[in-house]
Scaffold this motif. Sequence first.
Motif, short mmCIF file in Angstrom:
data_model
loop_
_atom_site.label_atom_id
_atom_site.label_comp_id
_atom_site.label_asym_id
_atom_site.label_seq_id
_atom_site.Cartn_x
_atom_site.Cartn_y
_atom_site.Cartn_z
N ASN A 63 -37.09 -58.46 -3.36
CA ASN A 63 -38.24 -58.62 -2.27
C ASN A 63 -38.92 -57.09 -1.96
O ASN A 63 -38.35 -56.27 -1.70
CB ASN A 63 -37.51 -58.87 -0.95
N HIS A 64 -40.38 -57.24 -2.40
CA HIS A 64 -40.95 -56.07 -1.90
C HIS A 64 -41.14 -56.02 -0.51
O HIS A 64 -41.47 -57.16 0.22
CB HIS A 64 -42.23 -55.95 -2.64
N THR A 65 -41.21 -54.68 0.22
CA THR A 65 -41.01 -54.89 1.64
C THR A 65 -42.64 -55.33 2.00
O THR A 65 -42.40 -56.12 3.00
CB THR A 65 -40.92 -53.57 2.23
N LYS A 66 -43.55 -55.02 1.44
CA LYS A 66 -44.67 -55.36 1.97
C LYS A 66 -45.63 -55.36 0.66
O LYS A 66 -45.60 -54.32 -0.21
CB LYS A 66 -45.39 -54.71 3.00
N LEU A 67 -46.86 -55.97 0.55
CA LEU A 67 -47.86 -55.83 -0.60
C LEU A 67 -49.10 -56.49 0.24
O LEU A 67 -49.20 -57.58 0.57
CB LEU A 67 -47.40 -56.68 -1.70
N ASN A 68 -50.24 -55.46 0.19
CA ASN A 68 -51.38 -55.66 0.83
C ASN A 68 -52.36 -55.75 -0.44
O ASN A 68 -52.51 -55.00 -1.43
CB ASN A 68 -51.80 -54.60 1.84
N SER A 69 -53.30 -56.89 -0.28
CA SER A 69 -54.32 -56.87 -1.35
C SER A 69 -55.57 -57.01 -0.42
O SER A 69 -55.88 -57.83 0.60
CB SER A 69 -54.11 -58.28 -2.20
N ILE A 70 -57.07 -56.53 -1.38
CA ILE A 70 -58.14 -56.84 -0.71
C ILE A 70 -58.96 -57.29 -1.99
O ILE A 70 -58.68 -56.99 -3.10
CB ILE A 70 -58.62 -55.67 0.08
N GLY A 71 -59.98 -58.03 -1.89
CA GLY A 71 -60.60 -58.69 -2.95
C GLY A 71 -62.18 -59.37 -2.58
O GLY A 71 -62.30 -59.45 -1.35
N ALA A 72 -62.82 -59.29 -3.60
CA ALA A 72 -64.07 -59.90 -3.29
C ALA A 72 -64.61 -60.76 -4.56
O ALA A 72 -64.05 -60.42 -5.61
CB ALA A 72 -65.18 -58.56 -3.34
N GLU A 73 -65.32 -61.70 -4.11
CA GLU A 73 -65.88 -63.03 -5.17
C GLU A 73 -67.53 -63.12 -4.85
O GLU A 73 -67.67 -63.33 -3.75
CB GLU A 73 -64.98 -64.13 -5.06
N ILE A 74 -68.05 -62.99 -5.95
CA ILE A 74 -69.51 -63.54 -5.92
C ILE A 74 -69.76 -64.50 -7.09
O ILE A 74 -69.19 -64.36 -8.11
CB ILE A 74 -70.24 -62.05 -5.96
N ALA A 75 -70.68 -65.46 -6.57
CA ALA A 75 -71.01 -66.30 -7.76
C ALA A 75 -72.67 -66.68 -7.50
O ALA A 75 -72.96 -66.84 -6.60
CB ALA A 75 -70.02 -67.52 -7.51
N LEU A 76 -73.21 -66.61 -8.50
CA LEU A 76 -74.48 -67.29 -8.58
C LEU A 76 -74.70 -68.33 -9.85
O LEU A 76 -74.29 -68.50 -10.68
CB LEU A 76 -75.53 -66.02 -9.06
N GLN A 77 -75.83 -69.06 -9.27
CA GLN A 77 -76.02 -70.18 -10.46
C GLN A 77 -77.63 -70.18 -10.23
O GLN A 77 -78.19 -70.35 -9.12
CB GLN A 77 -75.44 -71.59 -9.81
N PHE A 78 -78.12 -70.59 -11.43
CA PHE A 78 -79.64 -70.70 -11.77
C PHE A 78 -79.87 -72.03 -12.29
O PHE A 78 -79.14 -72.10 -13.44
CB PHE A 78 -79.86 -69.42 -12.67
N LYS A 79 -80.73 -72.64 -11.95
CA LYS A 79 -81.13 -73.97 -12.47
C LYS A 79 -82.56 -73.95 -12.67
O LYS A 79 -83.60 -73.82 -11.90
CB LYS A 79 -80.99 -74.85 -11.26
N ASN A 88 -74.45 -70.00 -14.87
CA ASN A 88 -73.66 -69.66 -13.76
C ASN A 88 -72.99 -68.46 -14.26
O ASN A 88 -72.51 -68.16 -15.45
CB ASN A 88 -72.50 -70.96 -13.63
N VAL A 89 -72.58 -67.55 -13.28
CA VAL A 89 -72.00 -66.23 -13.53
C VAL A 89 -71.07 -66.00 -12.18
O VAL A 89 -71.59 -66.26 -10.95
CB VAL A 89 -72.98 -65.04 -13.78
N SER A 90 -70.11 -65.52 -12.49
CA SER A 90 -69.37 -65.02 -11.27
C SER A 90 -68.43 -63.95 -11.73
O SER A 90 -68.24 -63.60 -12.72
CB SER A 90 -68.55 -66.34 -10.97
N TYR A 91 -68.05 -63.05 -10.54
CA TYR A 91 -67.17 -62.12 -10.77
C TYR A 91 -66.15 -61.77 -9.43
O TYR A 91 -66.67 -62.12 -8.29
CB TYR A 91 -67.98 -60.72 -10.75
N SER A 92 -64.93 -61.55 -9.80
CA SER A 92 -64.00 -61.30 -8.61
C SER A 92 -63.41 -59.96 -8.81
O SER A 92 -63.11 -59.41 -10.14
CB SER A 92 -62.92 -62.40 -8.69
N TYR A 93 -62.99 -59.07 -7.82
CA TYR A 93 -62.49 -58.05 -7.74
C TYR A 93 -61.19 -57.82 -7.07
O TYR A 93 -61.08 -58.42 -5.87
CB TYR A 93 -63.21 -56.81 -7.39
N ILE A 94 -59.97 -57.49 -7.44
CA ILE A 94 -58.88 -57.52 -6.56
C ILE A 94 -57.87 -55.95 -6.64
O ILE A 94 -58.03 -55.36 -7.78
CB ILE A 94 -57.90 -58.21 -6.96
N ASN A 95 -57.76 -55.62 -5.37
CA ASN A 95 -56.80 -54.19 -5.61
C ASN A 95 -55.90 -54.42 -4.68
O ASN A 95 -55.75 -55.03 -3.52
CB ASN A 95 -57.76 -53.05 -4.97
#
Length: 684
Positions: free
Chosen positions: A543-559, A566-573
Amino acid sequence: MYKQTFNMKRQRLVFRHFGNKGYSLFSCLGREVVCSVLSVATLTYASAESVSTHPVVTDSASTNTAREMMLDEVSVTGSRAPLTKSQAARMVTVLDRQQIAQAPVQSINDLLKYAIGVDVRQRSPLGAQTDISIRGGTQDQVILLLNGINICDPQTGHNAMDLPIDLSEVVRIEVIEGPAGRIYGSSSLVGAINIVTRPAQQSSTSVTMEAGSYGYAKVSGRTNLKQGRWNNQLNAGYSRSDGYSRAKAGTLNTDFSGSKAFYQGQYDDDDVRLNWHLGIADKGWGEGIAYATPKWQADNQYEHTTKLYSAIQGETKRGSLHFAPTIYWNQNRDRYEGYRGEPEKMKFNYNRTDVYGVSLNAYFDWQAGRTALGAELRNEDLVSGNLGEPLSKPHHINGTDRDYTLGLNRTNISAYLEHNILLEQFTISAGLVAVKNTWSNKHMTVYPGIDISYRPTPTWRLHAACNTSLRMPSFTEMYYKLQGYKADPHLQPEEMTAVEVGVNGQWSIVNSQLTIWYHHGRNMIDWIMDTSMGDEAVWQSVNHTKLNSIGAEIALQFKIKRSTLNVSYSYINQDKEREPDIVSQYALEYLRHKFTANAQLPLTDRLTLGLNMRWQDRVGQYTDFDGHAHNYQPYALVDARLAWQQPQWRIYVEANNLLDKQYADLGRVTQPGRWLIAGFNLNL
């Protein structure tokens, strides 16, 4: 991320439920009611479903009054109570039937690779064995549901995707990112995936055949009979492959073969709707060096699973109080061979889990909104040859070498309460779940959550959420102690608190979505190895005592006309610093960067080309057979599908890993190069 669809044509809506509430459409009898469908984009395969319908109510004096629409046949699973897509306060990714059919994939596992926040790690191709996680979590932290029923295996999350259904019979897939404890109870620590199937709406028959590289072949068929209020459907299939690698002895070690069958039925009248299903999935596959360690370097490992699924669900339609009872039983049988076909070198590991569950859900409407409440009782029973505590009465299966001498039984009790406030531009959904597990020494614990959605204009939507959840350790995490692994039976349950904010909207030909989230995890479970111990190093569950994560997700669609991009990007730290000489197997390995792109290009009225690309960069390390640690390397893959569509038949050619890239999702287990498949589908 894939193709987006637009509702470009105004269509007639058939209303099946009318309520005399402040949020009901037809509470203003005597006025002229004009219903219009707003054309907004939804990201196919990878983004939250955002199709919304907004009625405009006018009287003879042309005074407009906005009213919320309650369609009981159109709902998503972002809350306990059924809400329309436009009302849902939580963002839910919805992948529908048409979108699934256009993807160059052969399994649900492969399909989820292009979802923006989902991490898919394979030990074997074409869905033979896959770990699926969400937003930096592990495969055990995601709850998997079949038609809303929890089908997770408490033994391990590695085999969760051994499904009895074929991709062709999936109506839609719903993905919730972030804790979903008050919606689905325990296990949904970082998200949930709900796979929805339904019998076809008319009697029909279909056949699909495929063949491809590495001796791959597949045949499946479906038949449906609808008579009046009764509807029954049966689907069965078989697939196999020789695999893409060989053991040192020259034998197959990444081959697979498996059969599956799934029967589902429905009875529907004005008072009640009943659904039931019965399925089986039987599969065996070579795992190569999947679980090898520096001390144990077997390259011909093998695993075989047999899974049974059964359930009956009901739903009342009349009255102000709606009930939805469910009863289910799932069984999971697993045989692991450290040396394939050689039990004298290493005894085979046999495990069997039986999961029994019963739940009663209810909801009702009143002046303050829509309220839902309910409870679930779930029993998980394990008998095994190497997992659990000694059994008072060991089980022996006559005529086999299968001895069940160990086992464990635990029961999970949960109750929930949720209330939804539905206003013209706001939806507020708040609730809690109270959970008690007989295995844990914790008292009944309450996990609350709230989701808020604000719609300033018909084409823009802002949302915010704060949710909590928990997960009990799997039996493998608590008891596996063979071949370089040492588990801890005293692991504590994991707990998660998550906050997210986001916005999605449309202007001109562009649809966009942006989400920022934060996870605070406590007692997070992982397998780690201290490489400084040399030959004495083993994988240990901790068991890890704690684990904090932050992330962002962006998605674009062109018709643009008939084409879609469609394009998308996600980031996690994560803030958990890697300790010297400590190698993590799951919790500290995550996709820091993930980029996906998809283009759907109609070449003619019948011929369509789909191109899909994903690039990902993983944080983490793996050890080689000499005990040295190596960082994961980023890689990019391109898939393509060319399909010719006729009203009753379709032919297609697919290329996975078109550029023949060498890569690995898990440690030293390399994945196949270019894989070509041709297929034919006939519908009668």
